[in-house]
Design a protein around this motif. Structure first.
Motif, PDB file in Angstrom:
ATOM      1  N   LYS A 191       0.861  -1.188   0.000  1.00 22.43           N
ATOM      2  CA  LYS A 191       0.000   0.000   0.000  1.00 22.43           C
ATOM      3  C   LYS A 191       0.896   1.237   0.000  1.00 22.43           C
ATOM      4  CE  LYS A 191      -4.411   0.069   2.398  1.00 22.43           C
ATOM      5  NZ  LYS A 191      -5.072   0.310   3.654  1.00 22.43           N
ATOM      6  N   PRO A 192       0.492   2.337  -0.647  1.00 22.43           N
ATOM      7  CA  PRO A 192       1.317   3.548  -0.572  1.00 22.43           C
ATOM      8  C   PRO A 192       1.486   4.020   0.878  1.00 22.43           C
ATOM      9  CG  PRO A 192      -0.373   3.777  -2.257  1.00 22.43           C
ATOM     10  CD  PRO A 192      -0.677   2.509  -1.506  1.00 22.43           C
ATOM     11  N   ALA A 193       2.696   4.470   1.210  1.00 23.07           N
ATOM     12  CA  ALA A 193       2.991   4.885   2.590  1.00 23.07           C
ATOM     13  C   ALA A 193       2.005   5.946   3.074  1.00 23.07           C
ATOM     14  CB  ALA A 193       4.423   5.401   2.666  1.00 23.07           C
ATOM     15  N   ALA A 194       1.618   6.850   2.174  1.00 22.02           N
ATOM     16  CA  ALA A 194       0.720   7.943   2.566  1.00 22.02           C
ATOM     17  C   ALA A 194      -0.648   7.438   3.030  1.00 22.02           C
ATOM     18  CB  ALA A 194       0.560   8.910   1.392  1.00 22.02           C
ATOM     19  N   GLU A 195      -0.989   6.184   2.637  1.00 26.48           N
ATOM     20  CA  GLU A 195      -2.311   5.640   3.024  1.00 26.48           C
ATOM     21  C   GLU A 195      -2.253   4.800   4.300  1.00 26.48           C
ATOM     22  OE1 GLU A 195      -4.031   3.562  -0.296  1.00 26.48           O
ATOM     23  OE2 GLU A 195      -3.601   5.253  -1.642  1.00 26.48           O
ATOM     24  N   LEU A 196      -1.087   4.763   4.926  1.00 23.91           N
ATOM     25  CA  LEU A 196      -0.931   3.908   6.108  1.00 23.91           C
ATOM     26  C   LEU A 196      -0.896   4.720   7.412  1.00 23.91           C
ATOM     27  CD1 LEU A 196       1.734   1.568   4.513  1.00 23.91           C
ATOM     28  CD2 LEU A 196      -0.477   0.787   5.392  1.00 23.91           C
ATOM     29  N   GLY A 197      -1.285   5.981   7.289  1.00 23.03           N
ATOM     30  CA  GLY A 197      -1.198   6.905   8.430  1.00 23.03           C
ATOM     31  C   GLY A 197      -1.788   6.374   9.727  1.00 23.03           C
ATOM     32  N   GLY A 198      -2.916   5.666   9.651  1.00 26.30           N
ATOM     33  CA  GLY A 198      -3.608   5.223  10.860  1.00 26.30           C
ATOM     34  C   GLY A 198      -3.064   3.932  11.463  1.00 26.30           C
ATOM     35  N   CYS A 199      -2.080   3.335  10.820  1.00 27.96           N
ATOM     36  CA  CYS A 199      -1.606   2.020  11.269  1.00 27.96           C
ATOM     37  C   CYS A 199      -0.353   2.194  12.150  1.00 27.96           C
ATOM     38  CB  CYS A 199      -1.302   1.180  10.020  1.00 27.96           C
ATOM     39  SG  CYS A 199      -0.892  -0.499  10.426  1.00 27.96           S
ATOM     40  N   ASP A 200      -0.532   2.182  13.456  1.00 32.81           N
ATOM     41  CA  ASP A 200       0.548   2.521  14.396  1.00 32.81           C
ATOM     42  C   ASP A 200       1.787   1.642  14.258  1.00 32.81           C
ATOM     43  OD1 ASP A 200      -1.067   4.451  15.305  1.00 32.81           O
ATOM     44  OD2 ASP A 200      -1.637   3.463  17.191  1.00 32.81           O
ATOM     45  N   LYS A 201       1.554   0.353  13.971  1.00 30.58           N
ATOM     46  CA  LYS A 201       2.692  -0.567  13.915  1.00 30.58           C
ATOM     47  C   LYS A 201       3.676  -0.185  12.790  1.00 30.58           C
ATOM     48  CE  LYS A 201       3.923  -5.376  13.555  1.00 30.58           C
ATOM     49  NZ  LYS A 201       3.514  -6.661  13.039  1.00 30.58           N
TER      50      LYS A 201
END
Ligand code: ADP
Ligand code: ZN
Length: 294
Positions: A191-201
């Motif tokens: 997934k693009p890094a910019a779309e992973l904002g909510g994933c704390d891990k």
């Protein structure tokens, strides 16, 4: 005094006209195509101004050895058409002014020590975490070159216990760039890094790698200021996570108040916003005119 600056990248060439105080008077951007057509546009731009010198902060690898027959060349880049390209020669011949030359990240730290967040520092580093990882190094009042130029974005790192990603660096697998660049995040999580904002891990692991690299740079370069930027650092929470983990990893060994009590002012964003690279290029031009080492 008008000075030209170029931030030479694989996708775009930022060109600007500035002065010795770091004020930008004009700027334009050209897309990076083949060297010939790209340089033709850039030269036409600079010819509209009466510049006294030019500075270039360039993507690498580049030859910075003034004794070498290929000084001022871009060397073995994977960028098609740009291998063994004499970028300094092209502008020197066309514009007839002194040309300062260094890596894009060295230009960025030079901009920051001259006018930005590391102003007045004798030792400071600029780390960019984007498509790749690059580190500009300023030590004892000058840019670090040595054998070639530092490639501190490729230091080997210890993999996080919860990470099994094999790393995306074609040369080293799990080096800093292989584990922590934007493409590494993207390939690890599909997934693009910019779309992973909510994933704390994701950001806990990312901070672990950035902090590990920074701890190593602190131990080796002893910087007075660390500037951290690049597309991945748009995840603002990373700054806090990185600072916390750097303190933990050093474990009190580098006993300095700047790290132990005031790390918010030690690991920071650029003071020049989006401009450390282009302003640093202008400074390279100023230094070339005065024939001073960057
Ligand atoms: P480059 O390194 O090519 O000069 P950037 O510094 O902008 O360009 O970095 C691009 C990388 O940054 C991409 O791989 C992208 O995944 C990552 N990136 C861009 N925006 C964000 C964001 N908001 N959060 C996390 N990563 C991002
Ligand atoms: Zn590598």
């Amino acid at each position: 005094m008008l000075i030209g600056g170029i931030e030479a990248g694989g996708t775009k060439m930022v060109c600007a006209i500035g002065d010795e105080k770091g004020t930008i008077i004009d700027r334009t951007v050209f897309s990076t195509r083949g060297p010939e057509e790209t340089f033709a546009d850039m030269i036409e731009y600079f010819k509209q101004w009466k510049i006294e010198a030019l500075g270039i902060g360039c993507f690498g690898p580049i030859d910075l050895n003034k004794e070498s027959g290929t000084y001022g060349y871009i060397k073995k880049t994977p960028k098609k058409g740009w291998q063994d390209c004499n970028i300094v020669g092209a502008f020197k011949d066309a514009l007839g002014v002194p040309v300062g030359f260094d890596t894009d990240v060295n230009a960025a730290i030079l901009g920051e020590v001259t006018w930005g967040a590391a102003k007045g520092c004798d030792c400071a580093i600029y780390i960019t975490i984007g498509t790749g990882v690059g580190v500009g190094v300023y030590v004892n009042g000058g840019l670090l070159h040595g054998l070639m130029h530092p490639e501190a974005g490729h230091i080997r790192l210890v993999r996080h216990p919860e990470d099994s990603y094999e790393g995306c660096c074609a040369f080293h697998g799990t080096c800093m760039e292989g584990l922590a660049s934007g493409p590494a995040i993207e390939r690890r999580y599909k997934k693009p890094a910019a779309e992973l904002g909510g994933c704390d891990k994701v950001w806990k692991i990312e901070a672990y790698y950035i902090a590990q690299a920074i701890s190593n740079y602190i131990l080796t370069y002893s910087p007075e200021k660390i500037i951290l930027w690049g597309g991945v650092m748009h995840q603002e929470k990373l700054f806090g996570l990185v600072r916390e983990q750097v303190r933990e990893m050093l474990n009190g060994y580098v006993s300095h108040d700047g790290i132990e009590c005031d790390i918010e002012h030690y690991i920071v964003k650029p003071g020049l916003g989006e401009d450390p690279g282009i302003k640093g290029a202008i400074r390279l031009g100023v230094l070339a005119k005065d024939k001073i080492r960057g």
